[in-house]
Design an enzyme around this catalytic site. Structure first.
Site, mmCIF file in Angstrom:
data_model
loop_
_atom_site.group_PDB
_atom_site.id
_atom_site.type_symbol
_atom_site.label_atom_id
_atom_site.label_comp_id
_atom_site.label_asym_id
_atom_site.label_seq_id
_atom_site.Cartn_x
_atom_site.Cartn_y
_atom_site.Cartn_z
ATOM 1 N N TYR A 1 -3.870 7.936 40.247
ATOM 2 C CA TYR A 1 -2.890 8.862 39.081
ATOM 3 C C TYR A 1 -4.080 8.547 37.970
ATOM 4 O O TYR A 1 -4.416 9.354 37.062
ATOM 5 C CB TYR A 1 -1.602 8.914 38.705
ATOM 6 C CG TYR A 1 -1.528 9.440 37.309
ATOM 7 C CD1 TYR A 1 -1.531 11.117 37.215
ATOM 8 C CD2 TYR A 1 -0.980 8.696 36.469
ATOM 9 C CE1 TYR A 1 0.303 11.790 36.113
ATOM 10 C CE2 TYR A 1 -0.490 9.589 34.974
ATOM 11 C CZ TYR A 1 -0.386 11.003 34.873
ATOM 12 O OH TYR A 1 0.115 11.411 33.780
ATOM 13 N N ILE B 1 15.636 -3.348 39.725
ATOM 14 C CA ILE B 1 14.859 -4.473 38.213
ATOM 15 C C ILE B 1 12.949 -4.158 39.681
ATOM 16 O O ILE B 1 13.878 -4.942 40.381
ATOM 17 C CB ILE B 1 14.816 -4.714 37.605
ATOM 18 C CG1 ILE B 1 15.785 -4.461 36.372
ATOM 19 C CG2 ILE B 1 13.490 -5.582 36.613
ATOM 20 C CD1 ILE B 1 16.457 -5.651 35.212
ATOM 21 N N ARG C 1 6.863 -2.871 27.276
ATOM 22 C CA ARG C 1 7.062 -1.776 27.317
ATOM 23 C C ARG C 1 7.119 -1.636 25.294
ATOM 24 O O ARG C 1 8.127 -2.407 25.239
ATOM 25 C CB ARG C 1 7.433 -1.218 28.434
ATOM 26 C CG ARG C 1 7.172 -1.535 29.384
ATOM 27 C CD ARG C 1 5.713 -0.788 29.972
ATOM 28 N NE ARG C 1 5.762 -0.449 31.431
ATOM 29 C CZ ARG C 1 4.600 -1.749 32.059
ATOM 30 N NH1 ARG C 1 4.867 -2.531 31.307
ATOM 31 N NH2 ARG C 1 4.570 -1.569 33.347
#
Length: 335
Positions: A141, A201, A209
Site C-alpha cells: 500500500y 493490542i 502515534r
C-alpha cells in the site's frame, strides 16, 4: 468563485466529511465511490453521486466530466493488510489512480489534490516525520502511494497540472467504517468494547502515534485546493499529541465505562512501524492548520456516535491472497 469538484471515495469516512465541507462552501460536488468501504448514507444529499469503481475508464470519464478540481481520497487503505493482498491493493489503488489521472488530464482538470498516507515514511530514525525525509515504505500500500506521488510530479511537469499531496496522520472519528477489522485502531477498540469484548493490542502497545480528529483534518484538505502556496507541495496533516496504543486502549475503556475489561495482547503485526507521528509545521505555515480536539474529547465524541449507530460485526475477507504469517486475529476472523 464556485467550482464543480469531484471527490473520489466521497461515501467513505474522510471523503464524506470533505464533501460536506465543500458543499458548505457553496461548490457543486460530484462523488464517485464503489461502496466497498463507504455507505450511501454518508453522502451529502446535495452531492451528485456516481456508483462505480475507478478501475473502469468509463466510470472515470463520467466522473470528471465538467469538473475543474479533483480531490482523490478513494483507496483500499489497508497498510498492514496489503502485505497479504498485494494484487488486489495494486489494482484498486495504483491502477484506479492511473485511470482517474488519464481521465482528468484528457478532461483538462486544473487542480488535483491527492491524499497520500503516512505509511510512505515507514521507519524513520528521526521523529517527528517531516516532508523532507526520504520515504521508506514497508508494505505494498505504501509503495503504491509513494509511486502515485512521483507520477503526479511527472504529469505536472508534462501537462502543467496543479497538484497538492496531503499526508493525513491517523485520522479517526464519526463515519469510520466499523465493519473493518484491519485498520483504524480506535474504531476497532470502540467497536469491540461496546460489545463487551476487550481491545486486542498487537505487540506490547508501546507503539507511538498521534491521532487526528476528522473535523480537525478535512477543512484543511478542502483548503489545499484553493491555496496556491500548496501547489507542488507535500504537506503533513496531523495532530502532534503523541500517545501510545496502550494509552489509547485505556482512554477507550474509560470513555465507554468498561474499565472492568483488560486489553489482550497479540503477537506484533508483520512489518508494523513502531513510531509514526508527524510535524505539522508546514501545514501551519501554508494552510494555517490547527487542531482543536484533544484525543480524549475526540474519542468521547466517537464513542457517542458508535453508541447511536450500534457496534457492528467485523467483515473479514473470505481468503487473503497470502496467508503465511498473517496475524492470527485475521485468519481466525475474531470478532
Amino acid at each position: 468563485m464556485k467550482h464543480t469538484i469531484l471527490v473520489t471515495g466521497g461515501a467513505g469516512f474522510m471523503g464524506s466529511h470533505l464533501v460536506d465541507q465543500l458543499i458548505s462552501e457553496g461548490h457543486h460536488v460530484k462523488v464517485v465511490d464503489n461502496l466497498s468501504g463507504g455507505y450511501l448514507s454518508n453522502v451529502n444529499p446535495k452531492a451528485e453521486f456516481i456508483k462505480g469503481d475507478l478501475q473502469s475508464a468509463k466510470v472515470c470519464r463520467k466522473a470528471v466530466e465538467g469538473v475543474d478540481m479533483v480531490y482523490h481520497l478513494a483507496a483500499h487503505a489497508a497498510e498492514g493488510q496489503s502485505l497479504f493482498c498485494p494484487v488486489y491493493n495494486a489494482k484498486s489503488n495504483y491502477i484506479g489512480f492511473l485511470q482517474l489521472l488519464e481521465a482528468a488530464i484528457n478532461s483538462d482538470v486544473k487542480v488535483f489534490v491527492h491524499t497520500s498516507s503516512m505509511s510512505v515514511y515507514g521507519h524513520q530514525k528521526e521523529m517527528p516525520m517531516r516532508e523532507d525525509q526520504p520515504y521508506n515504505p514497508k508494505d505494498p500500500y505504501a509503495v503504491g502511494k509513494a509511486a502515485i506521488e512521483q507520477l503526479l510530479l511527472i504529469y505536472s511537469e508534462l501537462f502543467g497540472l496543479k497538484y497538492t499531496i496531503l499526508i493525513p496522520h491517523n485520522v479517526y472519528g464519526e463515519r469510520q467504517n466499523l465493519n473493518d477489522p484491519y485498520r483504524n485502531v480506535i474504531s476497532i477498540f470502540i467497536n469491540r468494547v461496546l460489545q463487551g469484548k476487550p481491545p486486542i493490542i498487537f505487540g506490547d502497545g508501546t507503539q507511538t502515534r498521534a491521532f487526528t480528529y476528522v473535523r480537525d483534518c478535512t477543512p484543511y484538505i478542502a483548503k489545499a485546493g484553493f491555496t496556491s502556496e500548496a501547489f507542488g507541495e507535500r504537506i503533513n496533516i496531523g495532530s502532534e499529541e503523541v500517545t501510545t496504543i496502550n494509552e489509547v486502549a485505556r482512554i477507550v475503556l474509560e470513555e465507554t465505562g468498561r474499565t472492568d475489561l483488560r486489553p489482550v495482547h497479540a503477537p506484533p503485526r508483520p512489518m508494523e512501524v513502531k513510531h509514526a507521528y508527524c510535524s505539522s509545521e508546514k501545514a501551519r505555515r501554508i494552510l494555517d492548520y490547527k487542531t482543536t480536539t484533544p484525543l480524549r474529547i475526540g474519542i468521547r465524541k466517537m464513542v457517542d456516535w458508535v453508541r447511536r449507530e450500534g457496534p457492528r460485526s467485523f467483515k473479514y475477507w473470505n481468503r487473503l491472497e497470502i496467508t503465511k504469517k498473517a496475524p492470527e486475529v485475521w485468519t481466525k476472523k475474531l470478532q
